[in-house]
Design an enzyme around this catalytic site. Structure first.
Site: not given
Ligand SMILES: [Zn+2]
Length: 322
Positions: A191, A201, A244
């Protein structure tokens, strides 16, 4: 003369020699469940994506169930956030309640529980902090408790996304000790600390209040390190591994594919989705063509499973074209 064009002459011929095929059955749709009632809150930076309260999940679950996709990845957005992310491992937390609701009403859908503290901490970091330092080993017991709580609620797969070192082994041990020996782990192994996460977010209300995530998520420049991360997670007991984001990291996906026989997932993240949506809204691209090309590229690079906000649209287009 070698005439490649012979095999491109008709749609039927092209379909017959096609090397990569998309299927709704290996797509996963991420959903956001917010604590509260009567909420269907649009995520501004992600058109068609909403945060649902549990009582509004019926607005999306039947669509997911009918689409033929494999299941969903669940992110909870609790009201109460604190330093130790207590809602993350509270059995009555919003995520746990949502998992119970989905598994009760849609048992055929695979429910993947994201395991990370950032949606539950008041500072928005993925681990426990001391001053401005994100602590590794102190975070592991909390992630383990969270994983057990999600398994207890009925999650089919536990997906740690925090990027603390040693978390797969810690979570595996905790699951086994608590009797969840059959619950698999899909690890967010490689990631990257990516600019492509910013719309998420907004959606998960999880932006860090100070600093950034570069001391635990990976440097986008590092290919060899990504392979070491993946190898390490496999050694610690991951049943599936993930890369990712997806599209800017197709080289990593390909190398991961060549390295392991385990199922490999790719997360086509919020920023990748929002860029397509924005360009489509402006009329600059053909959304369907671009989405299907992106999905094909991710699969061609080696992914078995695609986690994507395009999943419901892609499933619909696949049905139409069949
Ligand atoms: Zn996190």
């Amino acid at each position: 003369m070698r005439r490649f064009r012979r095999l491109r002459a008709t749609p039927a011929m092209r379909k017959m020699v096609r090397e990569t095929r998309l299927s709704a059955a290996d797509m996963i749709y991420p959903i956001f469940v917010e604590e509260g009632e009567g909420l269907t809150a649009p995520v501004e930076s992600m058109p068609t994506v909403y945060r649902y309260s549990i009582d509004r999940l019926e607005e999306i679950l039947p669509q997911i169930a009918e689409s033929g996709i494999a299941g969903l990845l669940i992110f909870g957005v609790p009201k109460h956030k604190d330093e130790f992310a207590t809602e993350a491992y509270c059995d009555e937390g919003v995520t746990q309640q949502a998992i119970r609701y989905i598994k009760k009403n849609y048992p055929e859908l695979i429910v993947i529980a994201d395991v990370c503290l950032c949606e539950y901490t008041n500072h928005g970091h993925c681990g426990v902090i001391c001053g401005e330092k994100i602590l590794n080993d102190e975070t592991l017991p909390l992630l383990s408790k969270m994983a057990v709580s999600m398994a207890k609620a009925g999650a089919d797969i536990i997906a740690p996304s925090d990027m603390m070192d040693g978390r797969v082994a810690a979570i595996r041990a905790a699951l086994d000790e608590n009797g969840y020996i059959d619950v698999p782990i899909m690890s967010y192994s490689a990631k990257f600390a990516s600019g492509y996460y910013s719309p998420f977010r907004d959606a998960a209300d999880s932006a860090p209040s100070f600093g950034d995530r570069k001391t635990y998520q990976m440097d986008p420049a590092n290919r060899r390190e990504a392979l070491r991360e993946i190898a390490d997670d496999i050694e610690e007991g991951a049943d599936m591994v993930m890369v990712k984001p997806a599209l800017p990291y197709l080289d990593i996906l390909r190398e991961a594919r060549d390295m392991t026989d385990l199922p490999l997932a790719a997360y086509n993240v919020s920023g990748e989705f929002s860029m397509v949506k924005a360009a489509a809204k402006l009329g600059w691209i053909d959304e369907k063509r671009i989405v299907m090309e992106n999905m094909t590229a991710i699969k061609r690079a080696g992914a078995d499973i695609i986690i994507t906000y395009h999943a419901l649209d892609a499933a619909k287009w696949l049905r139409e074209d069949d």
